[in-house]
Design an enzyme around this catalytic site. Structure first.
Site, PDB file in Angstrom:
ATOM      1  N   GLU A 145      15.173 -20.408  40.943  1.00 20.93           N
ATOM      2  CA  GLU A 145      13.736 -20.623  41.188  1.00 20.93           C
ATOM      3  C   GLU A 145      13.092 -21.041  39.879  1.00 20.93           C
ATOM      4  O   GLU A 145      13.772 -21.268  38.881  1.00 20.93           O
ATOM      5  CB  GLU A 145      13.080 -19.342  41.737  1.00 20.93           C
ATOM      6  CG  GLU A 145      13.133 -18.149  40.790  1.00 20.93           C
ATOM      7  CD  GLU A 145      12.666 -16.840  41.416  1.00 20.93           C
ATOM      8  OE1 GLU A 145      12.331 -16.802  42.616  1.00 20.93           O
ATOM      9  OE2 GLU A 145      12.655 -15.823  40.694  1.00 20.93           O
ATOM     10  N   ASP A 172       4.502 -15.542  35.890  1.00 23.00           N
ATOM     11  CA  ASP A 172       4.792 -16.942  36.245  1.00 23.00           C
ATOM     12  C   ASP A 172       3.788 -17.913  35.605  1.00 23.00           C
ATOM     13  O   ASP A 172       3.210 -18.755  36.298  1.00 23.00           O
ATOM     14  CB  ASP A 172       4.742 -17.127  37.774  1.00 23.00           C
ATOM     15  CG  ASP A 172       5.532 -16.078  38.537  1.00 23.00           C
ATOM     16  OD1 ASP A 172       6.598 -15.676  38.065  1.00 23.00           O
ATOM     17  OD2 ASP A 172       5.070 -15.675  39.624  1.00 23.00           O
TER      18      ASP A 172
HETATM   19  O1  FUB Z   1       5.974 -14.097  41.298  1.00 21.97           O
HETATM   20  C1  FUB Z   1       6.607 -14.185  42.526  1.00 21.97           C
HETATM   21  C2  FUB Z   1       7.924 -14.854  42.401  1.00 21.97           C
HETATM   22  O2  FUB Z   1       8.733 -14.118  41.512  1.00 21.97           O
HETATM   23  C3  FUB Z   1       7.854 -16.236  41.817  1.00 21.97           C
HETATM   24  O3  FUB Z   1       7.421 -17.206  42.705  1.00 21.97           O
HETATM   25  C4  FUB Z   1       9.251 -16.338  41.365  1.00 21.97           C
HETATM   26  O4  FUB Z   1       9.511 -17.432  40.546  1.00 21.97           O
HETATM   27  C5  FUB Z   1       9.441 -15.014  40.687  1.00 21.97           C
HETATM   28  O5  FUB Z   1       8.878 -15.001  39.396  1.00 21.97           O
END
Ligand code: FUB
Length: 344
Positions: free
Chosen positions: A244, A32
């Site tokens: 997301e 991320d």
């Molecule tokens: O890294 C944890 C979670 O997985 C992130 O917050 C999401 O975007 C996904 O990458």
């Protein structure tokens, strides 16, 4: 054969240009990556993946991260400096677990780290921590941002210096549980509270940040993602709907909202005329990577645009990721050339 013919050499050149394709960090698992140029240096604020005893489930419990490191480099291809641990879940009074995708911002000589974590009721909230240097360490605020929920904060500074925060993630990110404005969970199935497929998809959120960068300065608004006819992207359109990993960048007077489509594993993007949107869906920036999650950032450094992303090359496990970067190019009409991270 004629390797040096124009067409061939163009292809070769574009391969080298697009795909740096090497893990940037090999002694920690990182994911991320939120990249920013602060004070002429490239800083990356990633998640810090760890092996955990928690079993994999559909709400992402196996992403059980506990702290953040900051990384930086003076130039692309140069040494990646690990500035060490800059924030630990044990130092955040309100947070219990799952320090997920963070972002950072700078204002008036101070640096702000924004991060999601589950509170003591296992509800995701957004926190802020403050530092005097982009390298941290960051001192957390004692409470989460007032009225905050869900995951994946991304902070964008507009040309006038105003900062906007974007956030949200469905399924494990809990955004679907906030559709009434309150946290309502009808089932332990993480996708149970999504709208019907023919209804508009759940929208990510945006709000101006307060002058002190610590709170929302207004009631959060929906980020509208529409198709070219002006209709909302529907909840059933899993190839295109927001899941997301919101990110915003500004290029040639347009605002670009990019995000993960989750279970279809693309980074998609949409273009608008204001930081609030609406944003019109354009296509895919980054095709699926190795591993379930796809999560990126986009930043310009020394006159070239880059995408920062992750895959699972080093571990082969979805929750133990490694960050990478590659060049990103806008075409003359403003659209972005699609990057295929699995093309070698
Ligand atoms: O890294 C944890 C979670 O997985 C992130 O917050 C999401 O975007 C996904 O990458």
């Amino acid at each position: 054969s004629c390797e040096s013919q124009e067409g061939t050499s163009e292809n070769v050149e574009s391969d080298n240009r697009y795909y740096l394709n090497e893990p940037l960090i090999t002694d920690n698992f990182t994911a991320d990556p939120s990249a920013h140029v602060f004070d002429g240096r490239l800083y990356i604020y990633p998640s810090h993946d760890v092996e955990s005893v928690v079993e994999e489930d559909d709400s992402g419990a196996h992403f059980n991260m506990r702290d953040y490191h900051v990384y930086s480099m003076a130039e692309v291809g140069g040494e990646v400096v690990d500035h060490g641990k800059v924030l630990d879940v044990d130092d955040v009074p309100w947070a219990k677990r799952q320090m997920w995708a963070p972002d950072a911002a700078k204002k008036d000589g101070k640096y702000y780290l924004y991060f999601p974590a589950k509170d003591h009721d296992d509800i995701f909230r957004l926190g802020v921590a403050v530092a005097d240097s982009p390298e941290g360490p960051f001192t957390p605020q004692p409470e989460p941002m007032e009225g905050s929920y869900s995951i994946d904060p991304a902070v964008f500074e507009d040309a006038d210096g105003q900062h906007y925060i974007y956030w949200g993630g469905i399924w494990g990110g809990q955004l679907q549980k906030w559709r009434t404005g309150e946290y309502v969970s009808t089932s332990s199935n993480p996708y149970a509270d999504e709208p019907a497929g023919d209804k508009p998809a759940i929208a990510p959120k945006v709000a101006k940040l307060s002058d002190d960068m610590l709170q929302f300065d207004e009631e959060p608004r929906d980020v509208k993602i529409i198709d070219k006819d002006g209709n909302p992207i529907l909840a059933g359109d899993h190839e295109k709907r927001f899941f997301e990993a919101a990110w915003v960048h500004h290029y040639n007077d347009k605002y670009y909202f990019s995000y993960s489509t989750g279970d279809t594993h693309n980074i998609a993007y949409a273009i608008g005329d204001s930081p609030y949107g609406p944003f019109t869906y354009q296509g895919v920036v980054l095709k699926p990577v190795e591993g379930w999650t796809n999560h990126h950032s986009i930043a310009e450094f020394d006159g070239q645009w880059y995408i920062f992303y992750h895959d699972t090359e080093l571990s082969g496990k979805t929750h133990l990721r490694n960050i990478k970067m590659a060049e990103l190019n806008h075409r003359p009409d403003g659209t972005i050339e699609t990057i295929d991270p699995q093309r070698r």
